[in-house]
Design a protein around this motif. Structure first.
Motif, PDB file in Angstrom:
ATOM      1  N   ILE A   1       0.807  -1.139   0.015  1.00 44.71           N
ATOM      2  CA  ILE A   1      -0.238   0.209   0.009  1.00 44.71           C
ATOM      3  C   ILE A   1       0.841   1.562  -0.018  1.00 44.71           C
ATOM      4  O   ILE A   1       1.906   1.311   0.702  1.00 44.71           O
ATOM      5  N   GLU A   2       0.366   2.295  -0.766  1.00 45.99           N
ATOM      6  CA  GLU A   2       1.071   3.423  -1.149  1.00 45.99           C
ATOM      7  C   GLU A   2       0.218   4.537  -0.491  1.00 45.99           C
ATOM      8  O   GLU A   2      -0.888   4.727  -0.752  1.00 45.99           O
ATOM      9  N   THR A   3       0.448   5.254   0.631  1.00 46.79           N
ATOM     10  CA  THR A   3      -0.462   6.186   1.275  1.00 46.79           C
ATOM     11  C   THR A   3       0.107   7.445   1.173  1.00 46.79           C
ATOM     12  O   THR A   3       1.320   7.870   1.249  1.00 46.79           O
ATOM     13  N   HIS A   4      -0.466   8.627   0.973  1.00 45.19           N
ATOM     14  CA  HIS A   4      -0.393   9.883   0.945  1.00 45.19           C
ATOM     15  C   HIS A   4      -0.838  10.741   1.935  1.00 45.19           C
ATOM     16  O   HIS A   4      -2.082  10.620   2.284  1.00 45.19           O
ATOM     17  N   VAL A   5      -0.083  11.383   2.780  1.00 40.98           N
ATOM     18  CA  VAL A   5      -0.654  11.999   3.877  1.00 40.98           C
ATOM     19  C   VAL A   5      -0.172  13.720   3.731  1.00 40.98           C
ATOM     20  O   VAL A   5       0.814  13.934   3.714  1.00 40.98           O
ATOM     21  N   GLU A   6      -1.428  14.470   3.878  1.00 40.64           N
ATOM     22  CA  GLU A   6      -0.901  15.740   3.997  1.00 40.64           C
ATOM     23  C   GLU A   6      -0.594  16.460   5.200  1.00 40.64           C
ATOM     24  O   GLU A   6      -1.356  15.830   6.080  1.00 40.64           O
TER      25      GLU A   6
ATOM     26  N   ARG B   1      -4.250  23.868  -3.327  1.00 44.96           N
ATOM     27  CA  ARG B   1      -3.442  22.845  -2.691  1.00 44.96           C
ATOM     28  C   ARG B   1      -2.186  22.373  -3.191  1.00 44.96           C
ATOM     29  O   ARG B   1      -1.297  21.646  -2.763  1.00 44.96           O
ATOM     30  N   ALA B   2      -2.042  22.999  -4.286  1.00 48.86           N
ATOM     31  CA  ALA B   2      -0.538  23.132  -4.891  1.00 48.86           C
ATOM     32  C   ALA B   2       0.582  23.394  -3.924  1.00 48.86           C
ATOM     33  O   ALA B   2       0.396  24.546  -3.623  1.00 48.86           O
ATOM     34  N   GLY B   3       1.525  22.573  -3.517  1.00 48.02           N
ATOM     35  CA  GLY B   3       2.484  22.851  -2.730  1.00 48.02           C
ATOM     36  C   GLY B   3       2.143  22.499  -1.384  1.00 48.02           C
ATOM     37  O   GLY B   3       3.275  22.743  -0.443  1.00 48.02           O
ATOM     38  N   VAL B   4       1.026  21.764  -1.142  1.00 46.15           N
ATOM     39  CA  VAL B   4       0.872  21.374   0.454  1.00 46.15           C
ATOM     40  C   VAL B   4       1.813  20.167   0.829  1.00 46.15           C
ATOM     41  O   VAL B   4       1.902  19.460  -0.259  1.00 46.15           O
ATOM     42  N   PRO B   5       2.547  20.397   1.865  1.00 45.52           N
ATOM     43  CA  PRO B   5       3.373  19.433   2.251  1.00 45.52           C
ATOM     44  C   PRO B   5       2.648  18.004   2.014  1.00 45.52           C
ATOM     45  O   PRO B   5       1.668  17.749   2.877  1.00 45.52           O
ATOM     46  N   LEU B   6       3.297  16.855   1.163  1.00 44.09           N
ATOM     47  CA  LEU B   6       2.636  15.663   1.192  1.00 44.09           C
ATOM     48  C   LEU B   6       3.941  14.574   1.475  1.00 44.09           C
ATOM     49  O   LEU B   6       4.794  14.591   1.105  1.00 44.09           O
ATOM     50  N   MET B   7       3.281  13.664   2.153  1.00 48.15           N
ATOM     51  CA  MET B   7       4.268  12.570   2.662  1.00 48.15           C
ATOM     52  C   MET B   7       3.760  11.138   1.920  1.00 48.15           C
ATOM     53  O   MET B   7       2.410  11.010   2.004  1.00 48.15           O
ATOM     54  N   GLU B   8       4.606  10.615   1.293  1.00 49.95           N
ATOM     55  CA  GLU B   8       4.484   9.399   0.557  1.00 49.95           C
ATOM     56  C   GLU B   8       4.813   8.255   1.529  1.00 49.95           C
ATOM     57  O   GLU B   8       6.172   8.260   1.536  1.00 49.95           O
TER      58      GLU B   8
ATOM     59  N   GLU C   1     -11.950  14.260   2.719  1.00 51.82           N
ATOM     60  CA  GLU C   1     -11.207  15.593   2.147  1.00 51.82           C
ATOM     61  C   GLU C   1      -9.987  15.401   1.494  1.00 51.82           C
ATOM     62  O   GLU C   1      -9.262  16.207   0.869  1.00 51.82           O
ATOM     63  N   GLY C   2      -9.703  14.041   1.382  1.00 51.30           N
ATOM     64  CA  GLY C   2      -8.707  13.754   0.710  1.00 51.30           C
ATOM     65  C   GLY C   2      -6.924  14.082   1.527  1.00 51.30           C
ATOM     66  O   GLY C   2      -5.981  13.878   0.591  1.00 51.30           O
ATOM     67  N   SER C   3      -7.208  14.495   2.713  1.00 48.67           N
ATOM     68  CA  SER C   3      -5.827  14.576   3.234  1.00 48.67           C
ATOM     69  C   SER C   3      -4.977  13.270   3.552  1.00 48.67           C
ATOM     70  O   SER C   3      -3.636  13.292   4.253  1.00 48.67           O
ATOM     71  N   MET C   4      -5.618  12.262   3.456  1.00 45.48           N
ATOM     72  CA  MET C   4      -5.079  10.936   3.427  1.00 45.48           C
ATOM     73  C   MET C   4      -5.448  10.233   2.394  1.00 45.48           C
ATOM     74  O   MET C   4      -6.878  10.026   2.102  1.00 45.48           O
ATOM     75  N   ARG C   5      -4.854   9.495   1.671  1.00 45.53           N
ATOM     76  CA  ARG C   5      -5.216   8.783   0.167  1.00 45.53           C
ATOM     77  C   ARG C   5      -4.384   7.840   0.130  1.00 45.53           C
ATOM     78  O   ARG C   5      -3.096   7.512   0.554  1.00 45.53           O
ATOM     79  N   PHE C   6      -4.951   6.539  -0.456  1.00 46.86           N
ATOM     80  CA  PHE C   6      -3.979   5.371  -0.750  1.00 46.86           C
ATOM     81  C   PHE C   6      -4.330   4.688  -2.010  1.00 46.86           C
ATOM     82  O   PHE C   6      -5.573   4.711  -2.508  1.00 46.86           O
TER      83      PHE C   6
END
Ligand SMILES: [Zn+2]
Lengths: 481, 96
Positions: free
Chosen positions: A10-15, A152-159, A195-200
């Protein structure tokens, strides 16, 4: 027939919930009017230069440490080159061969013991803008055009990339649930799926049970809830099993989950769409983390769900109860507050996972929305323990507290639920009941103890359920003796 | 040191529509760059850490502080097309 074992990663993205964006000072503010949180940097205007948000790096380190990762002493940002309208620079600043955090693990438990899921890497990047597709049903393929909001462009995102250590959709659910709890506990993201601040995204292949080699993997996208992740994986397991059983090959591709049909479908991908031509970001110098910095961040880590679980077991809670409370931030904080207010851990915990949970389910609300807090729960459980409230009256009191009617004391008084255990008050009522049930009294005198329950029931009825059954039983026995 | 460049692919990835004459000119220019890189690559670099940045410094951070944004009208006035408060772009993918 051959049995197949799913192999899932699983690949998770977290803002991150920093105040400002990853590389510029625009605010991170979900729900701001479109295109108001933008500047030359996050709009990719010529000549604008990014500067790294130090707090975002520290948040990323926090996540890495919580996931038992090694923090790289030296890590670099890289450009990932591709064209998409919601990405104004035509490249995304990300990390590639030297990410900040590598080689960690997160333990999950689906009821048959802890399973470690490897964390390959956690890296920093920037989010893209948001596109709204206009035209038939808002679907990208049928759209006539799209509208872009660059807030949202440029919001810190962790993969966060997991190893393919997950073996079922249920384990995948447990993994993302646990991961979400961890980031919430760290306070670095609000991790809101809706709200998409966590997506996988998931990738899944099947292999014959007992074999080692991986099968052909399929990537699944567009799952926007934990439930849809689970459904999509189960669907894909079925689909790939059917292909393999029919002797057909699984095609390596990216498939799109469709929530309404409950199926996945192949996405048309251009031949060269994955040629990202990564290279080191020339506008940003490397990130160097020394022991002192890493230790400082480590020392500030809050207690994580797995650690809380262990501590709750030590406090004497049962495993399943400890699991529920340690894995829910709201439950955990109410539990801690109740114990701090003098509540007995086991009693408070049982109330939380029992009656409180049932009540919240009935009223379709959350613990945070209800007026139940630690102090109230401690008070309520001690009122039951000392006999002020009967177990059934306590449930009514809880409902009153949850509805904001006041403290347990106040609710018990206003709803007239205080248990009567004073024998002077109970004796006349018991006598009345005994007089009206001469036959039962005869049986009791003859040694038939079973009628006591019946007689207590009669007294409870006469008192509207407020009599203390223990006290009533004692009076009955003394009268019959 | 001869290098092999698929210049048409490079152009495609960069979304550049180049004619044959341009393709050949850029191929020659890229060749010069890549030949130089190939010479550097041939040097013995055992024990030399990769250089990802020419500046001898690390950790150029800013504080997590919000600064002023651009005015939306000014921003959108630069867009080729807009729809209300949004940038308007042509359809992104063809019908699948
Ligand atoms: Zn900005």
């Amino acid at each position: 027939m051959m049995a197949y074992e799913p192999v899932i990663g699983i690949e998770t993205h977290v803002e991150l919930t920093t105040a400002s964006k990853m590389f510029c000072g625009c605010p991170v503010d979900f729900g701001a009017p479109p295109n108001t949180n933008v500047c030359p940097v996050c709009l990719g205007l010529p000549g604008a230069l990014p500067v790294v948000n130090g707090t975002a790096v520290e948040y990323a380190m926090t996540i890495g440490l919580a996931l038992n990762c090694d923090i790289a002493a030296h890590s670099v940002f890289a450009r990932k080159n591709y064209f998409y309208p919601d990405m104004p620079k035509n490249y995304q600043i990300s990390q590639f061969d030297e990410p900040l955090c590598v080689d960690g693990h997160l333990d999950i438990d689906t009821g048959d013991g802890p399973v470690p899921v490897g964390i390959t890497r956690v890296h920093m990047e920037e989010d893209t803008g948001k596109s709204t597709h206009i035209g038939e049903g808002g679907r990208i393929h049928a759209a006539t055009h799209s509208l872009i909001d660059f807030n949202r462009a440029g919001v810190p995102l962790m993969e966060i990339v997991s190893e393919p250590d997950i073996r079922s959709a249920e384990q995948a659910r447990a993994f993302v649930t646990e991961l979400r709890e961890v980031v919430l506990r760290l306070g670095v993201s609000d991790a809101k799926l809706e709200e998409g601040s966590m997506r996988f995204d998931g990738n899944i292949s099947l292999r014959p049970e007992g074999t080692e080699a991986f099968g052909t993997k399929v990537e699944i996208k567009n799952m926007n809830s934990i439930r849809s992740l689970q459904r999509a994986l189960n669907h894909e397991i079925e689909r790939q099993t059917a292909l393999l059983e029919a002797g057909e090959a699984v095609v390596q591709e990216t498939r799109h989950w469709n929530e309404e049909t409950g199926t996945t479908s192949g996405m048309r991908s251009k031949e060269e769409s994955f040629d990202y031509r990564y290279f080191p970001e020339p506008d940003l110098v490397p990130v160097a983390v020394d022991d002192e910095w890493r230790e400082r961040v480590t020392a500030r880590l809050p207690e994580l769900p797995a650690q809380a679980y262990g501590r709750y077991l030590d406090m004497g809670l049962d495993g399943p109860v400890a699991a529920v409370i340690s894995r829910d931030v709201e439950y955990g904080s109410v539990f801690e507050a109740a114990v701090a207010a003098g509540g007995t851990p086991q009693m408070v915990a049982n109330w939380l996972t029992g009656e409180v949970t049932a009540l919240l389910r009935r009223t379709e609300s959350t613990l945070a929305e209800s007026a139940i807090n630690g102090t109230a729960l401690a008070e309520l459980s001690s009122m039951v323990a000392d006999g002020t409230l009967s177990a059934s009256a306590a449930k009514d009191v809880l409902a009153g507290v949850a509805a904001g009617e006041g403290t347990p004391d106040e609710v018990a008084a206003s709803r007239d639920l205080i248990q009567v255990s004073d024998s002077a008050a109970l004796e006349p009522i018991v006598d009345e009941v005994l007089a009206a049930n001469a036959e039962a009294v005869e049986k009791l005198r003859a040694g038939d103890g079973k009628v006591v329950g019946f007689l207590i029931g009669q007294v409870m009825r006469a008192t509207g359920g407020k009599a203390d059954p223990g006290a009533v039983s004692e009076i009955i026995r003394s009268r019959a003796g | 040191m001869p290098v092999d460049i698929d210049i048409a692919k490079v152009a495609r990835l960069a979304r550049l529509a180049l004619d044959d004459e341009e393709l050949e000119r850029y191929r020659q220019q890229c060749e010069v760059v890549l030949e130089h890189a190939a010479r550097v690559q041939a040097l013995p670099t055992d024990g030399v850490p990769p250089t990802s940045h020419p500046l001898p410094r690390t950790n150029a951070f800013r504080d997590d502080v919000v600064t002023e944004c651009l005015d939306r009208e000014e921003v959108l006035s630069q867009a080729p097309e807009r729809d209300g408060d949004y940038f308007l772009v042509p359809r992104i993918l063809d019908e699948a």
